[in-house]
Design a protein around this motif. Structure first.
Motif, short mmCIF file in Angstrom:
data_model
loop_
_atom_site.label_atom_id
_atom_site.label_comp_id
_atom_site.label_asym_id
_atom_site.label_seq_id
_atom_site.Cartn_x
_atom_site.Cartn_y
_atom_site.Cartn_z
N GLU A 54 0.85 -1.19 0.00
CA GLU A 54 0.00 0.00 0.00
C GLU A 54 0.89 1.25 0.00
OE1 GLU A 54 -3.05 2.18 3.12
OE2 GLU A 54 -2.16 0.25 3.62
N VAL A 55 0.60 2.21 -0.85
CA VAL A 55 1.34 3.45 -0.91
C VAL A 55 0.56 4.52 -0.15
CG1 VAL A 55 2.30 5.24 -2.42
CG2 VAL A 55 2.36 2.84 -3.13
N ARG A 56 1.20 5.10 0.86
CA ARG A 56 0.56 6.14 1.64
C ARG A 56 1.44 7.38 1.61
NH1 ARG A 56 0.41 2.89 6.82
NH2 ARG A 56 -0.19 4.77 7.87
N THR A 57 0.82 8.51 1.51
CA THR A 57 1.57 9.76 1.51
C THR A 57 1.79 10.23 2.95
OG1 THR A 57 -0.39 11.17 1.46
CG2 THR A 57 0.49 10.42 -0.69
N VAL A 58 2.65 11.20 3.12
CA VAL A 58 2.84 11.80 4.44
C VAL A 58 1.52 12.36 4.93
CG1 VAL A 58 4.02 13.64 5.71
CG2 VAL A 58 5.29 12.29 4.05
N ALA A 59 0.77 13.01 4.05
CA ALA A 59 -0.53 13.56 4.42
C ALA A 59 -1.47 12.47 4.92
CB ALA A 59 -1.16 14.31 3.24
#
Length: 185
Positions: free
Chosen positions: A3-8
């Motif tokens: 899963e790719v998650r951003t800092v936001a």
């Protein structure tokens, strides 16, 4: 596929966790997170923080130190419940800073140490480790401070409890930032 998650995403997803699973945390994994958290902005690269960790048998020292701050009557009422609660948390961490007598430097160091703690919380959340940042009254109690090795001229910026968790608390609403903003154009 990972899963790719951003800092936001991590910022918005992070919650304070107060109920932890009994699973042990690998202390080296915690140290690795602290190694990344140290990249917090800090004036003059003073790195004003110091960390004290309590895990395994060390949790007894932390628990006993907290209980030292209670009067005999209070202790009789809450000691068992407080002992069970604190001993059930996998790791306790104190984040401490040296208090600079110059106000500007004190504020810079407090801000940097707070940024360090937030970095740690976000990094831990990314690894599915929950954290709650506490500022309980015992942080200022002389008996607690002495028992855990806080030196004169040091401030406990936060007591962090950490561990794995099962439930993620619901997000509480946040105020629209425009309500807290002044714009001069």
């Amino acid at each position: 596929m990972k899963e790719v998650r951003t800092v936001a995403d991590v910022i918005r997803e992070r919650r304070s966790i107060r109920e932890f699973k009994a699973d042990e945390l690998n202390i080296e994994a915690v140290i690795d997170l602290l190694e990344d958290a140290k990249w917090a902005p800090n004036h003059g690269l003073r790195e004003p923080w110091r960390i004290i960790l309590f895990h395994g048998a060390g949790k007894e020292k932390f628990t006993e130190s907290v209980l030292r701050t209670y009067s005999p009557d209070e202790k009789a009422k809450v000691a068992e419940k407080m002992t069970n609660y604190l001993m059930g948390i996998p790791v306790h961490m104190l984040v401490v800073m040296k208090e600079d007598p110059r106000q500007k430097q004190w504020e810079e160091d407090f801000s940097a140490t707070s940024a360090f703690i937030q970095n740690f919380q976000l990094l831990a959340w990314e690894q599915k480790i929950g954290v709650v940042w506490k500022t309980n009254g015992y942080n200022w109690h002389p008996a607690f401070r002495e028992a855990v090795g806080i030196q004169p001229g040091e401030k406990i910026v936060g007591t962090l409890h950490l561990g794995y968790f099962e439930k993620v608390p619901q997000a509480k609403p946040r105020t629209d930032i425009r309500e807290k903003m002044t714009i001069y154009s």
